[in-house]
Design a protein around this motif. Structure first.
Motif, PDB file in Angstrom:
ATOM      1  N   ALA A   1      43.376  43.051  32.972  1.00 45.42           N
ATOM      2  CA  ALA A   1      44.713  43.927  33.480  1.00 45.42           C
ATOM      3  C   ALA A   1      44.871  44.769  31.949  1.00 45.42           C
ATOM      4  O   ALA A   1      45.177  45.795  32.366  1.00 45.42           O
ATOM      5  N   PRO A   2      44.445  44.343  30.776  1.00 47.07           N
ATOM      6  CA  PRO A   2      45.096  45.074  29.857  1.00 47.07           C
ATOM      7  C   PRO A   2      44.039  46.198  29.630  1.00 47.07           C
ATOM      8  O   PRO A   2      44.279  47.497  29.311  1.00 47.07           O
ATOM      9  N   GLY A   3      42.603  46.162  29.931  1.00 36.98           N
ATOM     10  CA  GLY A   3      41.643  47.055  29.965  1.00 36.98           C
ATOM     11  C   GLY A   3      42.005  48.234  31.348  1.00 36.98           C
ATOM     12  O   GLY A   3      41.969  49.432  30.794  1.00 36.98           O
ATOM     13  N   LEU A   4      42.520  47.859  32.408  1.00 40.71           N
ATOM     14  CA  LEU A   4      43.092  48.682  33.416  1.00 40.71           C
ATOM     15  C   LEU A   4      44.229  49.688  32.982  1.00 40.71           C
ATOM     16  O   LEU A   4      44.207  50.542  33.012  1.00 40.71           O
TER      17      LEU A   4
ATOM     18  N   LEU B   1      34.734  39.483  39.888  1.00 42.75           N
ATOM     19  CA  LEU B   1      33.987  39.367  38.624  1.00 42.75           C
ATOM     20  C   LEU B   1      32.842  37.979  39.016  1.00 42.75           C
ATOM     21  O   LEU B   1      33.147  37.229  39.750  1.00 42.75           O
ATOM     22  N   PRO B   2      31.779  38.342  38.527  1.00 46.82           N
ATOM     23  CA  PRO B   2      30.483  37.483  38.862  1.00 46.82           C
ATOM     24  C   PRO B   2      30.744  35.895  37.984  1.00 46.82           C
ATOM     25  O   PRO B   2      31.476  35.709  37.272  1.00 46.82           O
ATOM     26  N   HIS B   3      30.053  35.061  38.639  1.00 43.67           N
ATOM     27  CA  HIS B   3      30.077  33.515  38.011  1.00 43.67           C
ATOM     28  C   HIS B   3      28.526  33.187  37.897  1.00 43.67           C
ATOM     29  O   HIS B   3      27.592  33.886  38.394  1.00 43.67           O
ATOM     30  N   PRO B   4      28.258  32.442  36.635  1.00 45.55           N
ATOM     31  CA  PRO B   4      29.436  31.814  35.693  1.00 45.55           C
ATOM     32  C   PRO B   4      29.823  33.042  34.792  1.00 45.55           C
ATOM     33  O   PRO B   4      28.955  33.987  34.231  1.00 45.55           O
TER      34      PRO B   4
ATOM     35  N   GLY C   1      34.267  32.237  29.159  1.00 45.76           N
ATOM     36  CA  GLY C   1      35.802  32.114  29.049  1.00 45.76           C
ATOM     37  C   GLY C   1      36.399  33.249  28.408  1.00 45.76           C
ATOM     38  O   GLY C   1      35.888  33.877  27.613  1.00 45.76           O
ATOM     39  N   GLY C   2      37.690  33.940  28.815  1.00 47.15           N
ATOM     40  CA  GLY C   2      38.362  34.837  28.146  1.00 47.15           C
ATOM     41  C   GLY C   2      37.927  36.123  28.939  1.00 47.15           C
ATOM     42  O   GLY C   2      38.590  37.140  28.502  1.00 47.15           O
ATOM     43  N   THR C   3      36.990  36.264  29.523  1.00 50.14           N
ATOM     44  CA  THR C   3      36.324  37.663  29.915  1.00 50.14           C
ATOM     45  C   THR C   3      37.457  38.086  31.084  1.00 50.14           C
ATOM     46  O   THR C   3      37.875  39.467  31.021  1.00 50.14           O
ATOM     47  N   ALA C   4      37.591  37.325  31.769  1.00 51.03           N
ATOM     48  CA  ALA C   4      38.681  37.720  33.020  1.00 51.03           C
ATOM     49  C   ALA C   4      39.860  38.367  32.418  1.00 51.03           C
ATOM     50  O   ALA C   4      40.625  39.145  33.243  1.00 51.03           O
TER      51      ALA C   4
END
Length: 186
Positions: A171-174, A158-161, A164-167
């Motif tokens: 797991a539940p999305g996959l 995943l990109p930066h910046p 918060g909470g996106t990462a």
């Protein structure tokens, strides 16, 4: 009224995907005790929003937007609108508007709930209910007025910046992707 009733029923029956999501769900149910006003951005104590982590047709990339106001990469989503009858419909509408991709499909079971501070009404809280959304094969994104950029990223890069909470959506999305788009047996 229908959107508020949907939010109450959806969250009361939802099995949280993490301890943080369980705490946020409970805080959101407490907020919903204020009645339908808690669904609108005018509710200063906080309001419910809906967002979506969009996966490509293979599940190997997620679509994120570089948000135009706070300049961080984040899943697509935002405020509920008066015409929204369910949180799932609000998340799908937001994902479609912000991605420009037609024919998105949504898993109606949330993958996360998050509570975070925002600048609405001079300072408030978003109680964000998050869903997994699946793009059709060959989907081409189009940047909306709310984003500086859109980009497809491998879930483990995943990109930066990053907001918060996106990462923690990956797991539940996959897991939702695997349920909704099972691979045929060899």
């Amino acid at each position: 009224m229908a959107l508020h009733a949907d939010a109450l029923a959806l969250l009361a029956d939802w099995a949280p995907t993490s301890p943080d999501a369980a705490t946020a769900r409970d805080r959101t149910l407490d907020l919903l005790a204020a009645g339908p006003a808690a669904m609108g951005r005018e509710h200063r104590a906080g309001h419910v929003t809906a967002s979506a982590l969009v996966f490509d047709a293979t599940g190997s990339r997620v679509l994120l937007c570089l948000h135009g106001k706070f300049h961080k990469w984040v899943q697509l989503g935002g405020h509920c609108e008066p015409g929204d009858r369910t949180l799932a419909a609000a998340a799908l509408r937001e994902a479609t508007e912000e991605s420009g991709i037609a024919d998105l499909r949504l898993d109606p079971v949330p993958i996360d709930v998050d509570v975070h501070p925002v600048g609405c009404q001079g300072g408030s809280l978003h109680h964000d209910v998050r869903f997994a959304v699946f793009a059709p094969p060959g989907a081409v994104e189009r940047v909306s007025a709310e984003s500086d950029a859109l980009g497809w990223f491998p879930p483990d890069q995943l990109p930066h910046p990053l907001a918060g909470g996106t990462a923690r959506l990956v797991a539940p999305g996959l897991a939702a992707f695997r349920r909704a788009c099972p691979r045929p047996a060899p």
